[in-house]
Structures are given as structure tokens and as C-alpha cells.
Design a protein around this motif. Structure first.
Motif, PDB file in Angstrom:
ATOM      1  N   MET A   1      42.889  37.852  61.695  1.00 38.09           N
ATOM      2  CA  MET A   1      41.986  37.123  60.975  1.00 38.09           C
ATOM      3  C   MET A   1      41.174  37.669  60.343  1.00 38.09           C
ATOM      4  O   MET A   1      40.553  38.628  60.290  1.00 38.09           O
ATOM      5  N   ILE A   2      41.112  37.183  58.924  1.00 39.87           N
ATOM      6  CA  ILE A   2      40.230  37.650  57.719  1.00 39.87           C
ATOM      7  C   ILE A   2      38.490  37.222  58.141  1.00 39.87           C
ATOM      8  O   ILE A   2      38.183  36.239  58.241  1.00 39.87           O
ATOM      9  N   GLY A   3      37.814  38.236  57.992  1.00 34.00           N
ATOM     10  CA  GLY A   3      36.406  37.929  58.134  1.00 34.00           C
ATOM     11  C   GLY A   3      35.766  38.172  56.963  1.00 34.00           C
ATOM     12  O   GLY A   3      36.107  38.886  56.029  1.00 34.00           O
ATOM     13  N   LEU A   4      34.664  37.282  56.663  1.00 30.14           N
ATOM     14  CA  LEU A   4      34.189  36.976  55.232  1.00 30.14           C
ATOM     15  C   LEU A   4      32.846  36.984  55.396  1.00 30.14           C
ATOM     16  O   LEU A   4      32.046  36.560  56.224  1.00 30.14           O
ATOM     17  N   ALA A   5      32.431  37.406  54.454  1.00 27.45           N
ATOM     18  CA  ALA A   5      30.955  37.490  53.853  1.00 27.45           C
ATOM     19  C   ALA A   5      30.575  36.076  53.080  1.00 27.45           C
ATOM     20  O   ALA A   5      31.369  36.336  51.972  1.00 27.45           O
ATOM     21  N   LEU A   6      29.769  35.375  53.563  1.00 24.01           N
ATOM     22  CA  LEU A   6      29.439  34.327  52.544  1.00 24.01           C
ATOM     23  C   LEU A   6      28.220  34.572  51.978  1.00 24.01           C
ATOM     24  O   LEU A   6      27.147  34.571  52.494  1.00 24.01           O
ATOM     25  N   SER A  21      37.273  27.855  58.077  1.00 21.69           N
ATOM     26  CA  SER A  21      37.548  27.635  59.537  1.00 21.69           C
ATOM     27  C   SER A  21      38.790  26.785  59.529  1.00 21.69           C
ATOM     28  O   SER A  21      39.810  26.842  60.259  1.00 21.69           O
ATOM     29  N   ALA A  22      39.001  25.715  58.611  1.00 16.77           N
ATOM     30  CA  ALA A  22      40.236  24.766  58.755  1.00 16.77           C
ATOM     31  C   ALA A  22      41.369  25.826  58.397  1.00 16.77           C
ATOM     32  O   ALA A  22      42.637  25.491  58.833  1.00 16.77           O
ATOM     33  N   ALA A  23      41.303  26.934  57.535  1.00 18.02           N
ATOM     34  CA  ALA A  23      42.296  27.683  57.059  1.00 18.02           C
ATOM     35  C   ALA A  23      42.636  28.863  57.936  1.00 18.02           C
ATOM     36  O   ALA A  23      43.525  29.431  57.763  1.00 18.02           O
ATOM     37  N   GLY A  24      41.836  29.118  58.856  1.00 16.97           N
ATOM     38  CA  GLY A  24      42.024  30.291  60.106  1.00 16.97           C
ATOM     39  C   GLY A  24      41.347  31.360  59.670  1.00 16.97           C
ATOM     40  O   GLY A  24      41.410  32.362  60.389  1.00 16.97           O
ATOM     41  N   GLY A  25      40.318  31.522  58.744  1.00 18.95           N
ATOM     42  CA  GLY A  25      39.601  32.413  58.565  1.00 18.95           C
ATOM     43  C   GLY A  25      38.270  32.476  59.554  1.00 18.95           C
ATOM     44  O   GLY A  25      38.182  31.521  60.093  1.00 18.95           O
ATOM     45  N   PHE A 290      43.675  32.222  49.063  1.00 19.54           N
ATOM     46  CA  PHE A 290      43.151  33.439  49.133  1.00 19.54           C
ATOM     47  C   PHE A 290      43.085  34.252  50.306  1.00 19.54           C
ATOM     48  O   PHE A 290      43.377  35.544  50.104  1.00 19.54           O
ATOM     49  N   LEU A 291      42.907  33.722  51.606  1.00 20.41           N
ATOM     50  CA  LEU A 291      43.298  34.423  52.691  1.00 20.41           C
ATOM     51  C   LEU A 291      44.834  34.950  52.592  1.00 20.41           C
ATOM     52  O   LEU A 291      44.769  36.328  52.908  1.00 20.41           O
ATOM     53  N   SER A 292      45.509  34.177  52.231  1.00 17.36           N
ATOM     54  CA  SER A 292      47.016  34.653  52.399  1.00 17.36           C
ATOM     55  C   SER A 292      47.011  35.937  51.462  1.00 17.36           C
ATOM     56  O   SER A 292      47.960  36.942  51.646  1.00 17.36           O
ATOM     57  N   GLY A 293      46.532  35.827  50.152  1.00 19.13           N
ATOM     58  CA  GLY A 293      46.747  36.973  49.332  1.00 19.13           C
ATOM     59  C   GLY A 293      45.877  38.144  49.985  1.00 19.13           C
ATOM     60  O   GLY A 293      46.456  39.208  49.875  1.00 19.13           O
ATOM     61  N   VAL A 294      44.858  38.118  50.566  1.00 16.62           N
ATOM     62  CA  VAL A 294      44.147  39.094  51.311  1.00 16.62           C
ATOM     63  C   VAL A 294      44.839  39.729  52.066  1.00 16.62           C
ATOM     64  O   VAL A 294      45.178  41.014  52.018  1.00 16.62           O
ATOM     65  N   ALA A 295      45.611  38.994  53.028  1.00 10.95           N
ATOM     66  CA  ALA A 295      46.553  39.499  53.943  1.00 10.95           C
ATOM     67  C   ALA A 295      47.876  40.184  53.316  1.00 10.95           C
ATOM     68  O   ALA A 295      48.032  41.204  54.154  1.00 10.95           O
ATOM     69  N   THR A 296      48.577  39.713  52.406  1.00 12.51           N
ATOM     70  CA  THR A 296      49.621  40.363  51.805  1.00 12.51           C
ATOM     71  C   THR A 296      49.236  41.234  50.516  1.00 12.51           C
ATOM     72  O   THR A 296      50.300  41.797  50.299  1.00 12.51           O
ATOM     73  N   GLY A 297      48.248  41.258  50.244  1.00 14.29           N
ATOM     74  CA  GLY A 297      48.070  42.065  48.764  1.00 14.29           C
ATOM     75  C   GLY A 297      48.625  41.243  47.673  1.00 14.29           C
ATOM     76  O   GLY A 297      48.757  42.030  46.616  1.00 14.29           O
ATOM     77  N   THR A 298      48.419  40.057  47.732  1.00 15.34           N
ATOM     78  CA  THR A 298      49.375  39.255  46.434  1.00 15.34           C
ATOM     79  C   THR A 298      48.019  38.762  45.542  1.00 15.34           C
ATOM     80  O   THR A 298      46.950  38.416  45.933  1.00 15.34           O
TER      81      THR A 298
END
Length: 339
Positions: A1-6, A21-25, A290-298
Motif C-alpha cells: 500500500m502506498i502511503g501519502l502525505a496530503l 481510499s477508493a484506489a487502495g492507497g 498515480f499510485l500504479s505509477g509509483v508502484a511500478t516506476g512508470t
């Protein structure tokens, strides 16, 4: 799970928090200059409250940062996030002025392509389907794009002086859509604006009704229509016209109900009256990307360089309005007009 600072706890931060939350972050920590707002959003998301941007960025569980602060702080927050080694997503606009946007790009260097800029309308399912139809040649050679964007009602008057004006605050989305759909950078822009909705908006130095014409070097055209008021709801339509046909991303309705009577024949339900009802799904898809890109480096599909270009178009539109003439656009985003 990606943790975010808002970073930010206003209305748009709450929109993004729900999408995260809906996207699993997971929102790990929240910072806002208004302490009670940060505490309220942190309580809603199960996050901690940071006392500064630095504290939020250096939280041990934070992998990424979402910048939803006021526009005049975007550049500094982006640069701090990149310096801290975090993946960065920033709400539009990149900056309140073209000079600030250019400062951001200069400071970022190659990292500009790694900053995700939140132009959520690219992720709207209907707009994305229209883009695919253009790319696959379904309508032949694209010739014209017409973008209609009208809000149900103007924002509060106290918001307008800090919004940057209609071109920077409202039409910025449409500039991005025009560039995205045309597939070429515009080389000229001509704008007209009026104050037809509320005279007070004019007294604050802004307009509430505008049309802009863009043209590319190959002759493709885009026309953008904006109004701060639509009595019938949130009006968001895009039409792409080509040599073999036309494709339209139309307004969704609150329901699919149609009414038949002696006074109406198949009248559909009203349009949505709130932007979250119209574009809620796009915010979730945007965060998922965005979260997918963070996870995969895309690398992100829309980045800070897109933010610079839309800032340039917004500033050029303002110059065209003041000068009453078309403005020639430069590929390097140089503000070559003289007033």
C-alpha cells in the motif's frame, strides 16, 4: 500500500482523500496552514497531523506526496517533495503565473517529467473514449475540437481574487484537453471575454463568460466555450470532428429516466449539479494511475511540462483579451506579446 502525505486540507484535498481510499492507497499524514482543517481531515482519514511540510514529507511511512495547497505554494511544495525523494502529484494549476511555472520547470530539470499534474478530465471514461476514437482514426483526420465547459454557478466572490482568473482557474482544464486531443501544440490563440453573469466579478477584474480559438500549424482548430453559470446544471461536452465523422463526449445525467407526457416527449433527467457528481470517477482513476505509477516506476501520462504549457496558454489568452487580437504562440513558451 502506498502511503501519502496530503499537503492541504481544503475542498479538493477532501476529494482526493476519498479517491485515495477508493484506489487502495492510504493517507498517512496531513498538513495545512489552517490547523483545524488539517485535524478534521486527519480524523476522517485516520492520518496524523503534521506541523510542517518538512515533517509531512519525512514521515517514515510516506512514499508519495499529493500537493493540494493554494496555487501560490505549489512550486515550493513540489520542489520540497522531489528533494525529499518522494513521488509527487500536484493539483492544477502548476503555478499561478507563467513565470512561476517556468521557475518550477527550471528547478526540476529532467524531474519535470516525473511530477504528476492533476488534470483529472483526461481520466474521465467518456473523454478518454473520445480520445481513443480520435487516435484510432475512427473519425478520419481530426479537423476541429469543440469544448464546452460551464459551471452551475460562480464561485464565491472572495475566491476570485486568489483564483488567478477564469483562464487560469477554470479554462486551464480545457486548455489541457485541447492540447491532448489535437495532438499538436497550438501556434495561435484568440480570446474574447465578457462579464454577463455577475457585475461584481467584473469589478474584481475578472470575466465570467469566455470563448477561445486555438489553431495548430497543420490547421487543426479548437474552440473553447466557458461560462461561470449554467441554469440547467454542470455542462461538460467535447466534440471531435474529422474527415470521416464526429464523436461526442456528452453530459451524463443523474439518472437514465426519460419522461413522456402531453408536454414532454422523452425528456431526460437534469444534468449533474456538482463537479464531484460529474467527475468523481475521473478523480479515482487519476489517483489509481498515480499510485500504479509509483508502484511500478512508470512515468506519469501528464506531467509538469503539461502544466507549463497550459500556464502559457492561460497567460496568452489573457493577453489576447486585453490586446483584442490573436497571439502568436512560441514552442518554448516565451511570452512574446507586448502590451
Amino acid at each position: 500500500m502506498i502511503g501519502l502525505a496530503l499537503l492541504g486540507a481544503g475542498r479538493m484535498a477532501r476529494v482526493h482523500a476519498k479517491a485515495i481510499s477508493a484506489a487502495g492507497g492510504k493517507v498517512i499524514t496531513v498538513y495545512d496552514v489552517i490547523g483545524p482543517a488539517a485535524k478534521s481531515l486527519a480524523a476522517e482519514t485516520g492520518a496524523s497531523v503534521a506541523r510542517s511540510v518538512e515533517e509531512a514529507l519525512h514521515h517514515a511511512e510516506v512514499n508519495a506526496v499529493l500537493v493540494v495547497t493554494s496555487s501560490d505554494t505549489h512550486v515550493d511544495c513540489i520542489l520540497q517533495g522531489i528533494e525529499a525523494g518522494k513521488a509527487v502529484m500536484c493539483e492544477k494549476p502548476l503555478a499561478p503565473t507563467l513565470s512561476d511555472a517556468q521557475r518550477c520547470i527550471n528547478a526540476l530539470g529532467p524531474q519535470a517529467r516525473n511530477v504528476f499534474l492533476a488534470f483529472n478530465r483526461r481520466f474521465d471514461p467518456s473523454h478518454a473514449a473520445l480520445k481513443r476514437a480520435v487516435e484510432t482514426g475512427e473519425i478520419g483526420n481530426l479537423e476541429q475540437v469543440t469544448i464546452t465547459s460551464r459551471d452551475p454557478a460562480p464561485p464565491p466572490l472572495d475566491y476570485l481574487p486568489k483564483s488567478g482568473g477564469l483562464f487560469r482557474d477554470m479554462m486551464i482544464h480545457d486548455f489541457d484537453m485541447a492540447r491532448w486531443l489535437l495532438g499538436e501544440e497550438p501556434v495561435s490563440i484568440y480570446s474574447r471575454g465578457s462579464c454577463l453573469v455577475d457585475p461584481q466579478i467584473g469589478k474584481l477584474g475578472d470575466i465570467d463568460t469566455a470563448c477561445v480559438a486555438l489553431a495548430t500549424a497543420s490547421g487543426k482548430q479548437a474552440v473553447i466555450l466557458n461560462s461561470r453559470r449554467a441554469a440547467y446544471g454542470y455542462d461538460q461536452r467535447i466534440e471531435a470532428f474529422g474527415s470521416a465523422g464526429m464523436v461526442l463526449s456528452d453530459n451524463p445525467r443523474a439518472t437514465s429516466v426519460r419522461r413522456y407526457s402531453s408536454t414532454s416527449f422523452g425528456a431526460p433527467d437534469r444534468l449533474f449539479a456538482f463537479y464531484m457528481d460529474r467527475y468523481g470517477d475521473s478523480y479515482r482513476r487519476e489517483i489509481e494511475t498515480f499510485l500504479s505509477g509509483v508502484a511500478t516506476g512508470t512515468p506519469p501520462p501528464v506531467n509538469a511540462l503539461d502544466g507549463l504549457r497550459t500556464a502559457y496558454l492561460a497567460e496568452a489568452a489573457g493577453a489576447s483579451l486585453r490586446l483584442g487580437q490573436a497571439i502568436e504562440l512560441k514552442t518554448n513558451c516565451e511570452a512574446s506579446w507586448h502590451e
